[in-house]
Design an enzyme around this catalytic site. Structure first.
Site, mmCIF file in Angstrom:
data_model
loop_
_atom_site.group_PDB
_atom_site.id
_atom_site.type_symbol
_atom_site.label_atom_id
_atom_site.label_comp_id
_atom_site.label_asym_id
_atom_site.label_seq_id
_atom_site.Cartn_x
_atom_site.Cartn_y
_atom_site.Cartn_z
ATOM 1 N N ASP A 283 -2.844 0.771 -8.690
ATOM 2 C CA ASP A 283 -2.988 -0.650 -8.372
ATOM 3 C C ASP A 283 -3.853 -0.821 -7.125
ATOM 4 O OD1 ASP A 283 -2.537 -3.379 -8.176
ATOM 5 O OD2 ASP A 283 -0.526 -3.172 -7.328
ATOM 6 N N ASP B 119 -4.929 9.508 0.849
ATOM 7 C CA ASP B 119 -5.776 8.744 -0.065
ATOM 8 C C ASP B 119 -5.220 8.864 -1.495
ATOM 9 O OD1 ASP B 119 -8.444 7.458 -0.831
ATOM 10 O OD2 ASP B 119 -8.374 9.246 -2.079
ATOM 11 N N HIS C 42 4.051 -6.264 -13.038
ATOM 12 C CA HIS C 42 5.434 -5.771 -12.921
ATOM 13 C C HIS C 42 6.207 -5.919 -14.235
ATOM 14 C CE1 HIS C 42 5.001 -6.329 -8.296
ATOM 15 N NE2 HIS C 42 4.480 -5.191 -8.723
ATOM 16 N N HIS D 30 -0.861 3.383 -5.307
ATOM 17 C CA HIS D 30 -1.179 2.388 -4.274
ATOM 18 C C HIS D 30 0.096 1.575 -4.077
ATOM 19 C CE1 HIS D 30 -5.126 3.453 -5.870
ATOM 20 N NE2 HIS D 30 -5.679 2.946 -4.789
ATOM 21 N N SER E 105 6.079 -2.875 -6.470
ATOM 22 C CA SER E 105 6.229 -1.890 -7.552
ATOM 23 C C SER E 105 7.151 -0.719 -7.163
ATOM 24 C CB SER E 105 4.863 -1.392 -8.031
ATOM 25 O OG SER E 105 4.077 -0.933 -6.960
ATOM 26 N N GLU F 103 0.552 5.899 -0.204
ATOM 27 C CA GLU F 103 0.055 4.722 0.525
ATOM 28 C C GLU F 103 -0.644 5.207 1.787
ATOM 29 O OE1 GLU F 103 -0.067 1.221 0.055
ATOM 30 O OE2 GLU F 103 -1.168 1.418 1.933
HETATM 31 N N1 SAM Z 1 1.421 -1.672 -6.117
HETATM 32 C C1 SAM Z 1 1.924 -2.599 -5.119
HETATM 33 C C2 SAM Z 1 2.889 -3.550 -5.773
HETATM 34 O O1 SAM Z 1 2.718 -3.860 -6.977
HETATM 35 O O2 SAM Z 1 3.829 -3.988 -5.116
HETATM 36 C C3 SAM Z 1 0.821 -3.339 -4.415
HETATM 37 C C4 SAM Z 1 -0.292 -2.474 -3.940
HETATM 38 S S1 SAM Z 1 -1.610 -3.308 -3.151
HETATM 39 C C5 SAM Z 1 -2.404 -4.164 -4.422
HETATM 40 C C6 SAM Z 1 -2.718 -1.983 -2.869
HETATM 41 C C7 SAM Z 1 -2.249 -1.010 -1.783
HETATM 42 O O3 SAM Z 1 -3.106 0.126 -1.821
HETATM 43 C C8 SAM Z 1 -2.306 -1.547 -0.364
HETATM 44 O O4 SAM Z 1 -1.050 -1.421 0.247
HETATM 45 C C9 SAM Z 1 -3.351 -0.676 0.326
HETATM 46 O O5 SAM Z 1 -3.023 -0.388 1.670
HETATM 47 C C10 SAM Z 1 -3.305 0.574 -0.502
HETATM 48 N N2 SAM Z 1 -4.563 1.342 -0.536
HETATM 49 C C11 SAM Z 1 -5.817 0.864 -0.651
HETATM 50 N N3 SAM Z 1 -6.708 1.878 -0.733
HETATM 51 C C12 SAM Z 1 -5.985 3.029 -0.689
HETATM 52 C C13 SAM Z 1 -6.315 4.399 -0.763
HETATM 53 N N4 SAM Z 1 -7.577 4.798 -0.889
HETATM 54 N N5 SAM Z 1 -5.315 5.296 -0.699
HETATM 55 C C14 SAM Z 1 -4.014 4.916 -0.585
HETATM 56 N N6 SAM Z 1 -3.631 3.607 -0.507
HETATM 57 C C15 SAM Z 1 -4.605 2.688 -0.566
#
Ligand code: SAM
Length: 284
Positions: free
Chosen positions: A165, A144, A19, A42, A101, A119
């Site tokens: 992420d 996705d 961040h 993500h 984020s 998401e």
């Molecule tokens: N970027 C966020 C932050 O910094 O606050 C945290 C994100 S977290 C590490 C990863 C997120 O990606 C999760 O909420 C998960 O549900 C989502 N995720 C995982 N695989 C995914 C995909 N193939 N497509 C969309 N979202 C996905």
């Protein structure tokens, strides 16, 4: 099936590094009057309570944001936006709420800037819609991330940044994330792209693999900023994390160097180590 929930990890030292870099990149982009787009592939839910059951179960924020706020060093001068956002969310001084984020990005958008958040997890997406659904500058995609980025890029406003992420729950995320960045950059070479990665135990670590894949893209001005906060065990745990910054804007690399050296002291209490290295040639 997605099982990862970011609420267990919000505000940990990986979040802090990611961040701070996110704020440094967006604050550079904001220097010009022209509108920009930020794509968060993500996104997660966007805002986290550090006193709920998920966060309390792991207590990870203690070694991250809580420790940083106790000993911020010069970081509030280097990346003031990050500290302002956290202070505004926690006016009584104790950090109970941590910005994800999407929240950080929203706070840095101006009237004509755009946020695009992706998401897939149903509960995280519901939270995202609840938190940002009424902001006309932001569009939300329940799909996705990799397929979504392919479809969204190039956005109508091509100036800006992508934050990727992944949770790396599936091994294929390592290769898919870098190739997805590569495709997006070819379609939109004006954007800066940030990719977060973990440094895991020796048996499970894939950080060298992701760095070599990133080098192979040969995107100019690619940097890797990594911090280690504990010893790398043989078979368990995460000992650090990094962010690869593709097409890093001029001078932001120097700001990231300052961030790393301050973070080493504040969250590592002098025991951590960091590295900032160039992964590609200088751009023109
Ligand atoms: N970027 C966020 C932050 O910094 O606050 C945290 C994100 S977290 C590490 C990863 C997120 O990606 C999760 O909420 C998960 O549900 C989502 N995720 C995982 N695989 C995914 C995909 N193939 N497509 C969309 N979202 C996905």
């Amino acid at each position: 099936m997605l099982s990862y929930r970011h609420g267990f990890h919000a505000g940990n030292n990986a979040d802090v590094l990611k961040h701070l870099i996110l704020c440094a990149v967006i604050s550079y982009i904001r220097k010009k009057d022209k509108p920009f787009t930020i794509i968060d592939t993500h996104a997660g839910g966007g805002i986290y309570r550090l006193n709920d059951a998920m966060a309390e179960k792991t207590g990870e924020a203690e070694d991250g944001i809580v420790r940083l706020l106790r000993n911020p060093g010069k970081l509030p001068d280097i990346v003031p936006e990050y500290f302002r956002i956290i202070e505004a969310l926690n006016p009584d001084g104790k950090v109970n709420v941590y910005p994800g984020s999407p929240y950080i990005e929203q706070q840095l958008l101006r009237e004509n800037d755009k946020g695009i958040f992706i998401e897939l997890h149903p509960a995280e997406f519901d939270a995202l819609r609840h938190n940002f659904g009424r902001d006309h500058r932001i569009s939300l995609h329940k799909r996705d991330s990799f397929e979504g980025l392919d479809a969204i890029v190039p956005p109508p406003v091509r100036r800006g940044a992508v934050l990727m992420d992944p949770a790396y729950e599936v091994e294929t995320d390592y290769v898919k994330s870098v190739s997805s960045i590569g495709r997006a950059f070819r379609k939109c070479p004006t954007m800066t792209m940030m990719l977060w990665y973990p440094v895991l135990s020796k048996e499970r670590d894939r950080s060298q693999k992701i760095l070599s894949e990133a080098r192979r893209l040969s995107i100019p001005d690619t940097w890797r900023a990594e911090i280690r906060t504990s010893v790398q065990e043989e078979d368990f745990g995460m000992c650090g994390s990094g962010v690869i910054i593709f097409n890093c804007p001029f001078s932001v690399d120097r700001k990231i160097a300052e961030v790393l050296s301050e973070l080493e002291i504040s969250i590592g209490i002098g025991k951590s180590s960091s590295v900032l290295s160039r992964l590609s040639e200088k751009g023109s």
